[in-house]
Design a protein around this motif. Sequence first.
Motif, PDB file in Angstrom:
ATOM      1  N   VAL B 199       0.700  -1.307   0.123  1.00  0.00           N
ATOM      2  CA  VAL B 199       0.122  -0.213   0.232  1.00  0.00           C
ATOM      3  C   VAL B 199       0.746   1.183  -0.157  1.00  0.00           C
ATOM      4  CG1 VAL B 199      -1.489   1.383   1.614  1.00  0.00           C
ATOM      5  CG2 VAL B 199      -1.990  -0.834   1.149  1.00  0.00           C
ATOM      6  N   ILE B 200       1.808   1.452   0.919  1.00  0.00           N
ATOM      7  CA  ILE B 200       2.938   2.536   1.081  1.00  0.00           C
ATOM      8  C   ILE B 200       3.612   2.691  -0.441  1.00  0.00           C
ATOM      9  CG2 ILE B 200       4.668   3.346   2.225  1.00  0.00           C
ATOM     10  CD1 ILE B 200       2.185   3.213   4.025  1.00  0.00           C
ATOM     11  N   ARG B 201       3.954   1.541  -0.922  1.00  0.00           N
ATOM     12  CA  ARG B 201       4.548   1.661  -2.389  1.00  0.00           C
ATOM     13  C   ARG B 201       3.601   2.136  -3.248  1.00  0.00           C
ATOM     14  NH1 ARG B 201       9.178  -1.706  -2.818  1.00  0.00           N
ATOM     15  NH2 ARG B 201       8.924  -2.090  -0.714  1.00  0.00           N
ATOM     16  N   ILE B 202       2.512   1.598  -3.276  1.00  0.00           N
ATOM     17  CA  ILE B 202       1.555   2.083  -4.526  1.00  0.00           C
ATOM     18  C   ILE B 202       1.413   3.523  -4.093  1.00  0.00           C
ATOM     19  CG2 ILE B 202      -0.695   1.856  -5.057  1.00  0.00           C
ATOM     20  CD1 ILE B 202      -0.567  -0.932  -4.418  1.00  0.00           C
ATOM     21  N   VAL B 203       1.315   4.288  -3.035  1.00  0.00           N
ATOM     22  CA  VAL B 203       0.851   5.580  -2.667  1.00  0.00           C
ATOM     23  C   VAL B 203       2.023   6.391  -3.124  1.00  0.00           C
ATOM     24  CG1 VAL B 203       0.531   7.265  -0.850  1.00  0.00           C
ATOM     25  CG2 VAL B 203      -0.615   5.003  -0.802  1.00  0.00           C
ATOM     26  N   ASN B 204       3.413   5.942  -2.823  1.00  0.00           N
ATOM     27  CA  ASN B 204       4.313   6.713  -3.097  1.00  0.00           C
ATOM     28  C   ASN B 204       4.708   6.705  -4.724  1.00  0.00           C
ATOM     29  OD1 ASN B 204       5.266   7.345  -0.796  1.00  0.00           O
ATOM     30  ND2 ASN B 204       6.566   5.710  -0.513  1.00  0.00           N
ATOM     31  N   LEU B 205       3.964   5.786  -5.601  1.00  0.00           N
ATOM     32  CA  LEU B 205       4.333   5.593  -6.960  1.00  0.00           C
ATOM     33  C   LEU B 205       3.216   6.684  -7.343  1.00  0.00           C
ATOM     34  CD1 LEU B 205       4.369   1.710  -7.765  1.00  0.00           C
ATOM     35  CD2 LEU B 205       6.283   3.419  -8.215  1.00  0.00           C
TER      36      LEU B 205
END
Lengths: 237, 237
Positions: B199-205
């Motif tokens: 989730v964090i990775r996706i948000v950062n993307l």
Amino acid sequence: MTSPAVPRKRTDKGAQTRARILEAAIELFRERGYDGTTMRGIADRAGVSLGNAYYYFKSKEVLVQDFYRRSHTEHLDSAERVLATETHVEARLRGVLLTKIETSEPYHRFSGVLFKTAADPESPLSPFSEESAPSRRESTRLMERVIEGKGLRTTPDLRAELPDLLWTYQMGIILFWIHDRSEGRKRTRILIDRTVPLVIRIVNLGSLPVIRTLTRRATAFLRELRDAREIPPTPAD
Amino acid sequence: MTSPAVPRKRTDKGAQTRARILEAAIELFRERGYDGTTMRGIADRAGVSLGNAYYYFKSKEVLVQDFYRRSHTEHLDSAERVLATETHVEARLRGVLLTKIETSEPYHRFSGVLFKTAADPESPLSPFSEESAPSRRESTRLMERVIEGKGLRTTPDLRAELPDLLWTYQMGIILFWIHDRSEGRKRTRILIDRTVPLVIRIVNLGSLPVIRTLTRRATAFLRELRDAREIPPTPAD
DNA sequence: CCCTCTGTTTGAACACGTTCAACTAAGCCC
DNA sequence: GGGCTTAGTTGAACGTGTTCAAACAGAGGG
């Protein structure tokens, strides 16, 4: 096996009584809603005794579920027509979702009751339960057909998880629809119109080099989760 | 305002009776589950009449909800400790979610019943209803605090929608948890451990140039949807 | 013609959640 | 102290979903 030469009148009579009860139930559900309908009222209108209604339907809930089952098969039919016409994934997905809420419209009043019982993990009507596996399978199979359409650029591993993911997406739409009190279910229609392109766009982005590893990890986890679900944690049997 | 100089015995007595009923209910719920507990049984154990139980609690469901409310405040406390310790978003989010399922653990048996009533759009206990707005607000505020942590690189528009999105994510986790029959709720723990980084990775993307426009469109729609929800479709009043 | 078996039907009975009119108790004002 | 009001309390009664032992119906065999 079942010889049609010997018409077993009994079974026929039973089926007729059963149908009469279900029909009476549907009428009353429509007229007075779920809570406003009593089992005694159903039995009365069907011209049978109270106990007899219970002989054919284990509970009041089962009655409303049998009622709702119609919507499911209707949706399969309508979706079939959409899939025969539309070739692009986006149109296919939108069509399948729109027909879903349209065929379900007559049941919107009861969707609360239906969802209520479906939410209970103990209930055999939970969408995750063993009993509802067939209809869940039918819905994911529909999604398999949806992604056969043009305009999807994805990797095999993501593609394998896509039907389940889209089924979950559909469940989300339905949850929204249940709570949608807008006229003509306008809000849900907007939700579908707006999110379908986004969903397709996001899926297509999954094959981008930057995101590739992320996608791979996510799909690997999903597969793991799904496989673990298939085999229930029964120690020995 | 409320002068302590005049101890209004009435109110006190009422509160005591109320507490006794709730305690009896909790005991019985634990011993026999929700369905196995009767209002007569609760009244008996509390040493009051049946009608009296209804004087303090409008229904049996309200009783179980009051019971569950404890879990919510417990979670706010535990989450507070997590947020005081952890500085990284990932750890903060994981911590908040883990404490959520841990403080809810004693109520897992009843989560089905709770969720059942929560799923009904008519019910004031629906997570989307007006009545449950306060606790929903508290939960989203918790998420606002979560994303104050380090390691999040996002645009302001996405950031504004993030609390609501993470709340939805948490609801999904809870739905999974409700159906989780694994030992020690192992499967839910794995789900959290694996999906939080994603989730964090996706948000950062979301701030990547390629995805930027997509994010902007999605957040615009979310804002639109949220604002429309705030103003109920009451024609004139 | 009677017996039996099985699918069907009945209505009384049960247990429960909920409501309600009536009652009690206790503080308050004159 | 005597009414007045309000919070608290009671148990009977209602309507409900569900169960169940008993009865029924009709086919088949003896």
